[in-house]
Design an enzyme around this catalytic site. Structure first.
Site, PDB file in Angstrom:
ATOM      1  N   GLU A 288       0.852  -1.179   0.000  1.00 38.82           N
ATOM      2  CA  GLU A 288       0.000   0.000   0.000  1.00 38.82           C
ATOM      3  C   GLU A 288       0.891   1.233   0.000  1.00 38.82           C
ATOM      4  OE1 GLU A 288      -2.300   0.440   3.564  1.00 38.82           O
ATOM      5  OE2 GLU A 288      -0.682  -0.287   4.841  1.00 38.82           O
ATOM      6  N   ASN A 290       1.083   4.939   1.886  1.00 41.42           N
ATOM      7  CA  ASN A 290       0.564   5.813   2.925  1.00 41.42           C
ATOM      8  C   ASN A 290       0.827   7.255   2.522  1.00 41.42           C
ATOM      9  OD1 ASN A 290      -0.388   3.967   5.113  1.00 41.42           O
ATOM     10  ND2 ASN A 290       1.701   3.220   4.886  1.00 41.42           N
TER      11      ASN A 290
END
Length: 669
Positions: A288, A290
């Site tokens: 992912e 951030n």
């Protein structure tokens, strides 16, 4: 440059941003809830605005209230820290509409990377390695089970808008997939206001390694090396370090280039982090992105010398990066230990209360050693049940990994926290664990090395003997004081015996002690140890200089009082140490040990929290492992299960009830 910045956050990260803003000559505005009226970040800021009741969804994440605070104070920019509104595109949009600078990425980047489903598709298109999984929305638990079977267990169930370990579950079976889907959905709705869930393959034995990126609005992008974040519990990072002990230069470069490519693909500006999982062959997969400052950013700052908060503020002000990729070096090694209000002896369950003692180690900066403590609390302050349990980030730096670890050991030894359950003993134990010292860690480290939970560290025999010698030296000082106060001593120290037996964990350490005005010489078997310290009775920290066979060393002990001895805590061990005369030591072996009460037929609340759901009824027969109820604490749902087969005879609490630690939830036959 901005004249005034509002920090839309609380705790240690708000304090961290305030420090850099002050260094840059920028005034700061804090916001606070009822629970944070006396918080450290409120005291540090130039101004502070009250924004509501303690629950975050009534204060810190209410955009209208934060916008009102901005208007009241005339702040020109907002730094969101992490969590709360830091990755909220609506908040970024609201700021843009009023001409307020957001110290973070643009709305489009937040939306693209904040949705884990969309972000994986973009990453794949940008040439970034991705993990196999199902990126579509999942409607219910039955569909979650079906998809999990198709992907193949184990799978990771994730909240699309998640972060910080919330809304994440690992499932190995259909039942765990079903339960995990619902728990993840509930946590996601509670924490992020978005209950969408997706599922991907869980890579076993992975390492969690992330790349720090920094981009401006003029097309410049850099990667600032990596951080290893593999020591995790429930997907929540506990210990991080930079650089990674596992990566080689070629893998680091490849990961860095992919991270920057992804950032540029979404028009990213500001500091951000691209997270990867890396297998044993150094194959890496996008996890992912951030779109905010990370909790563990200090370790990157320590090895690069770059203040990330300052860079974020300058980028938000429209400035170009003055750094190039060639300017980014790796200088030494840094480690961060997260101090959580979690009791490791109770399976790391959240703890709340007043910090009756909070004494961090001294912060230092030298050419060879750095100790840094980012914190948002103070002695006498309250740890609330409403927010994340992290209360400080202890960071150390050294010229190499071994030096950084040793600095962390010493800093943890000197860190005093009382009044709440906390994970300092566990952090100390990890620093001495052979696997961590060797760098042979994965995200399964805690589960593999502490499968039954943490019960304290076992100190090596050689260290126990050092503790025994130090305890005898301290006890002698206390005995002399007692003798003088009682009038038994008239400047003649021979009243205090020199033969003692120190008892630790069922072991006897017979020793003799000879003292002078400078210190004590302890003889224990073949070992002769010289102990010198300024410790006095009542001191809670003892720093003892020890000399043995010409070798000098320092032993740091946290000291409490128990009848006939001390409670000693050191390097993850919690010891009751008794110092007795030889006769008393012999008689003590005949004393009957007091046993704790039998609570095997009770379900006790393991943490302060709120009952969300009760899964059984009175009179119902339950099986081992069956879910009994769900307790929510510090924004996390915890399912309590039956330890053995039995019949529920009484239920004392229901949904909506707030409970304290050890309150009886239900009783069994």
């Amino acid at each position: 440059m901005f004249d005034k910045i509002l920090i839309a956050n609380r705790g240690e990260i708000a304090c961290r941003v305030i420090k850099t803003a002050k260094k840059m000559g920028i005034e700061t505005v804090a916001i606070y809830s009822d629970a944070d009226r006396h918080a450290l970040h409120v005291q540090m800021a130039d101004e502070a605005v009250h924004i509501g009741p303690p629950p975050a969804n009534q204060s810190y994440i209410v955009i209208d209230k934060v916008m009102d605070a901005i208007r009241q104070t005339g702040a020109q920019a907002v730094h969101p820290g992490y969590g709360f509104l830091s990755e909220n595109a609506k908040f970024a949009d609201a700021l843009a509409q009023e001409g307020i600078a957001f110290v973070g990425p643009p709305k489009g980047a937040i939306e693209a990377m904040g949705d884990k489903i969309t972000s994986k598709k973009i990453a794949k298109d940008a040439g970034v390695n991705t993990v196999p999984g199902y990126m579509g929305l999942i409607e219910d638990a039955d569909e979650a089970v079906k998809i999990s079977r198709e992907i193949g267990y184990p799978v990771m169930i994730k909240a699309s808008a998640g972060g910080g370990g919330k809304g994440m579950r690992i499932a190995w079976t259909d039942q765990e997939a079903r339960e995990g889907f619902q728990s993840s959905k509930n946590e996601a709705a509670s924490s992020f206001g978005d209950d969408r869930i997706f599922i991907e393959k869980f890579v076993t034995q992975p390492r969690h390694i992330e790349i720090q990126v920094l981009c401006d609005a003029h097309g410049n992008g850099l990667w600032l090396n990596e951080r290893e974040c593999s020591i995790q519990r429930r997907n929540q990072k506990v210990i991080e370090e930079a650089p990674s002990p596992f990566l080689d230069a070629a893998t680091r470069k490849a990961m860095g280039e992919q991270a920057v490519a992804l950032a540029k693909a979404v028009g990213y500006t500001s500091a951000g982090t691209v997270e990867f999982i890396v297998d044993g062959d150094r194959n890496f997969y996008f996890l992912e992105m951030n779109t905010r400052l990370q909790v563990e950013h200090p370790v990157t700052e320590l090895i690069t010398g770059i203040d990330l908060v300052e860079q974020m503020i300058r980028v938000a002000n429209g400035e170009k990066l003055t750094l190039t990729q060639d300017d980014v070096k790796i200088n030494g090694w840094a480690i961060e230990s997260r101090l959580y209000a979690e009791d490791p002896y109770r399976n790391f369950l959240p703890s709340i209360g007043r910090l009756s003692r909070y004494r961090p180690p001294a912060e230092i900066v030298t050419e060879t050693d750095i100790v840094r403590n980012d914190t948002g609390v103070y002695e006498g302050g309250e740890i609330s049940m409403y927010y994340d349990p992290m209360i400080a980030k202890l960071c150390t730096w050294g010229r190499d990994r071994a030096s950084a670890i040793e600095n962390m050991r010493n800093a943890l030894d000197a860190f005093e926290v009382e009044g709440i359950g906390h994970n300092l003993p566990f952090l100390s134990a990890v620093m001495d664990h052979p696997r961590f010292v060797s760098g042979d860690v994965t995200t399964a480290f805690i589960a593999e090395e502490y499968p039954e939970g943490f019960a304290g560290a076992d100190l090596p025999q050689e260290v126990l003997e050092r503790v025994a010698a130090a305890s005898a030296a301290m006890y002698r000082v206390a005995e002399i004081r007692r003798a003088r106060v009682s009038g038994r001593m008239d400047n003649h120290e021979r009243v205090v015996a020199n033969e003692w037996v120190v008892q630790i964990g069922g072991q006897d350490f017979p020793l003799t002690i000879d003292a002078d005005k400078q210190g004590s010489t302890v003889t224990l078997g073949a070992r002769v140890m010289r102990c010198t310290s300024v410790w006095r009775p009542g001191d809670t920290l003892a720093v003892i200089d020890m000399e043995e066979a010409g070798e000098q060393s320092t032993l740091t002990l946290k000291v409490g009082k128990v009848p006939g001895g001390f409670r000693i805590r050191s390097r993850g061990a919690d010891l009751k140490v008794y110092v007795r005369s030889p006769r008393a030591a012999e008689l003590s072996k005949h004393m009957i040990e007091k046993l704790p009460p039998d609570t095997s037929k009770l379900l006790l609340c393991p943490m302060p929290g709120l009952i969300v759901k009760v899964d059984v009824e009175e009179g119902q027969e339950v099986q081992e492992g069956q879910a009994l109820c769900t307790v929510e604490a510090m924004k996390m749902e915890n399912i309590l299960r039956a330890e053995r087969k039995g019949i529920v005879t009484k239920i004392n609490a229901g949904p909506g009830d707030s409970l304290a630690v050890d309150d009886v939830i239900m009783e069994f036959e």
